[in-house]
Design an enzyme around this catalytic site. Structure first.
Site, PDB file in Angstrom:
ATOM      1  N   CYS A 146     -10.753   0.154   0.193  1.00 34.04           N
ATOM      2  CA  CYS A 146      -9.451  -0.604   0.260  1.00 34.04           C
ATOM      3  C   CYS A 146      -8.874  -1.387  -0.932  1.00 34.04           C
ATOM      4  O   CYS A 146      -9.435  -2.257  -1.401  1.00 34.04           O
ATOM      5  CB  CYS A 146      -9.750  -1.733   1.339  1.00 34.04           C
ATOM      6  SG  CYS A 146      -8.065  -2.634   1.837  1.00 34.04           S
ATOM      7  N   CYS A 166      -7.140  -4.682  -0.217  1.00 31.94           N
ATOM      8  CA  CYS A 166      -8.382  -5.736  -0.152  1.00 31.94           C
ATOM      9  C   CYS A 166      -8.800  -6.014  -1.571  1.00 31.94           C
ATOM     10  O   CYS A 166      -8.734  -7.475  -1.904  1.00 31.94           O
ATOM     11  CB  CYS A 166      -9.442  -5.551   0.706  1.00 31.94           C
ATOM     12  SG  CYS A 166      -8.773  -4.412   2.158  1.00 31.94           S
ATOM     13  N   ASP A 167      -9.002  -4.998  -2.387  1.00 30.40           N
ATOM     14  CA  ASP A 167      -9.907  -5.461  -3.803  1.00 30.40           C
ATOM     15  C   ASP A 167      -9.122  -5.161  -4.883  1.00 30.40           C
ATOM     16  O   ASP A 167      -9.582  -5.429  -6.293  1.00 30.40           O
ATOM     17  CB  ASP A 167     -11.190  -4.587  -3.530  1.00 30.40           C
ATOM     18  CG  ASP A 167     -11.963  -4.810  -2.357  1.00 30.40           C
ATOM     19  OD1 ASP A 167     -11.934  -6.099  -2.037  1.00 30.40           O
ATOM     20  OD2 ASP A 167     -12.531  -3.782  -2.015  1.00 30.40           O
TER      21      ASP A 167
END
Ligand code: NAP
Length: 324
Positions: free
Chosen positions: A136, A139-140
């Site tokens: 992701c 997300c990261d």
């Protein structure tokens, strides 16, 4: 068992397919419960931006998911934060079992459980998940500002996420096992125009090199020449497709060889009263708009099915017969 023991519809999963099913089921005045074990919105929450939802030329994935959730809530859809552990078909009704032991009896079930990222299967992938390996970018990606990363895959997800990462990272290798991308032309054009993205064609990741602080490099092998080399990267983002989340599909439901549920045009499985929608369903393309369309179709079909059962007196089982 009395007809009061059962509700009309349980929707398992709260992504675009499940939430749309919820909206249509509530509009059809069905007694409906949606069960979602994580954050409603599903994979859309993981997209930085969505640019192909009609009427919204550019909208954040999280924002679109929230709008869908609010829309469903406006119709009074009951959403339960719980995990479904089994869906058991029955003749009188179906049973949906929740973790913790609760059983919900229902005339119809819509399975909207989506899919999960496919894994590369190289050593270290799971070990270094969260320490440089990610599925992701939204997300990261933040953790890789100014660093080098490798993205694996050649579909819409890989190219979209590579473009996102190019805004943060210093350099993005896009490692693809062929020399042609599968992604839509507009994404391909954008990726080719992005100078931070370097294509590594005909190649597959064969090893992840890491130390105590995380990923340091990935080894890639050229599939034509067999030559191997290391790409010095701090992060490895894997976008090589999805596996359908089919663990809850009841035995006997028709499935494709890849594990997707085969339905008719009403999203009905071969088990009466059980429907499959969204990324779980076997179909030509997987898009948010199609997931939503599936949800609509299945809810309309389920409403018709439940009405017909009630009209035919299937629910008129004597009170004493099987009351829990
Ligand atoms: P996908 O379209 O199935 O593409 C997967 C990619 O990963 C392919 O390029 C495939 O290579 C490669 N791949 C598969 N297994 C591999 C392996 N073991 N090792 C290395 N590479 C591997 O998956 P996706 O990109 O996640 O997209 C899933 C669906 O969502 C698609 O229908 C897509 O259109 C849709 N989607 C749409 C959007 C959008 O419209 N904005 C965004 C994201 C996703 P090959 O090409 O050689 O098979």
């Amino acid at each position: 068992m009395s007809s009061e023991d059962r509700i009309d519809l349980v929707i398992v999963g709260g992504g675009p397919a499940g939430l749309t099913a919820g909206i249509y089921a509530m509009r059809a005045a069905m007694h409906t419960l949606l069960v979602e074990r994580a954050v409603p919105g599903g994979q859309v929450n993981l997209s930085e931006a969505v640019e192909n939802w009609p009427g919204e030329p550019h909208i954040g994935g999280g924002e679109l998911a929230l709008k869908m959730l609010e829309h469903a809530r406006q119709y009074g859809l009951e959403i339960r934060d719980a995990e479904v552990v089994a869906v058991e078909p029955g003749l009188e009704c179906h049973t949906v079992r929740l973790a913790g032991g609760e059983e919900i009896r229902t005339h119809a079930v819509i399975l909207a459980t989506g899919g999960s990222p496919r894994k590369l299967g190289v050593p270290g992938e799971l070990e270094y998940y969260g320490k440089g390996v990610s599925y992701c970018a939204v997300c990261d990606g933040f953790f890789f500002r100014g660093k080098s990363v490798a993205v694996v895959g050649g579909g819409d997800s890989a190219v979209e996420e590579a473009l996102y990462l190019a805004k943060l990272a210093r350099h993005v290798y896009l490692v693809h096992r062929r020399d042609q991308l599968r992604a839509s032309m507009i994404l391909q054009q954008r990726a080719r125009a992005e100078c931070k993205i370097e294509f590594v064609w005909n190649s597959q990741v064969t090893a992840i090199r890491a130390d105590a602080s995380g990923v340091r490099a990935v080894e890639v092998e050229n599939r034509q020449s067999g030559a191997r080399r290391d790409l010095a990267v701090d992060g490895l983002f894997v976008f090589i497709g999805f596996e359908p989340n089919n663990a809850l599909v009841p035995a006997g439901a028709r499935m494709s060889a890849e594990g997707y549920v085969i339905t008719d045009e009403a999203c009905a499985t071969n088990i009466p009263g059980i429907y499959a929608v969204g990324d779980l369903r076997h179909k030509y393309a997987r898009q948010i708009v199609i997931a939503a369309a599936d949800g609509c179709t299945a809810a309309l079909a389920a409403a018709h099915y439940v009405e017909a059962r009630k009209a035919s007196g299937v629910c008129a089982v004597p009170e004493e017969a099987g009351r829990r």
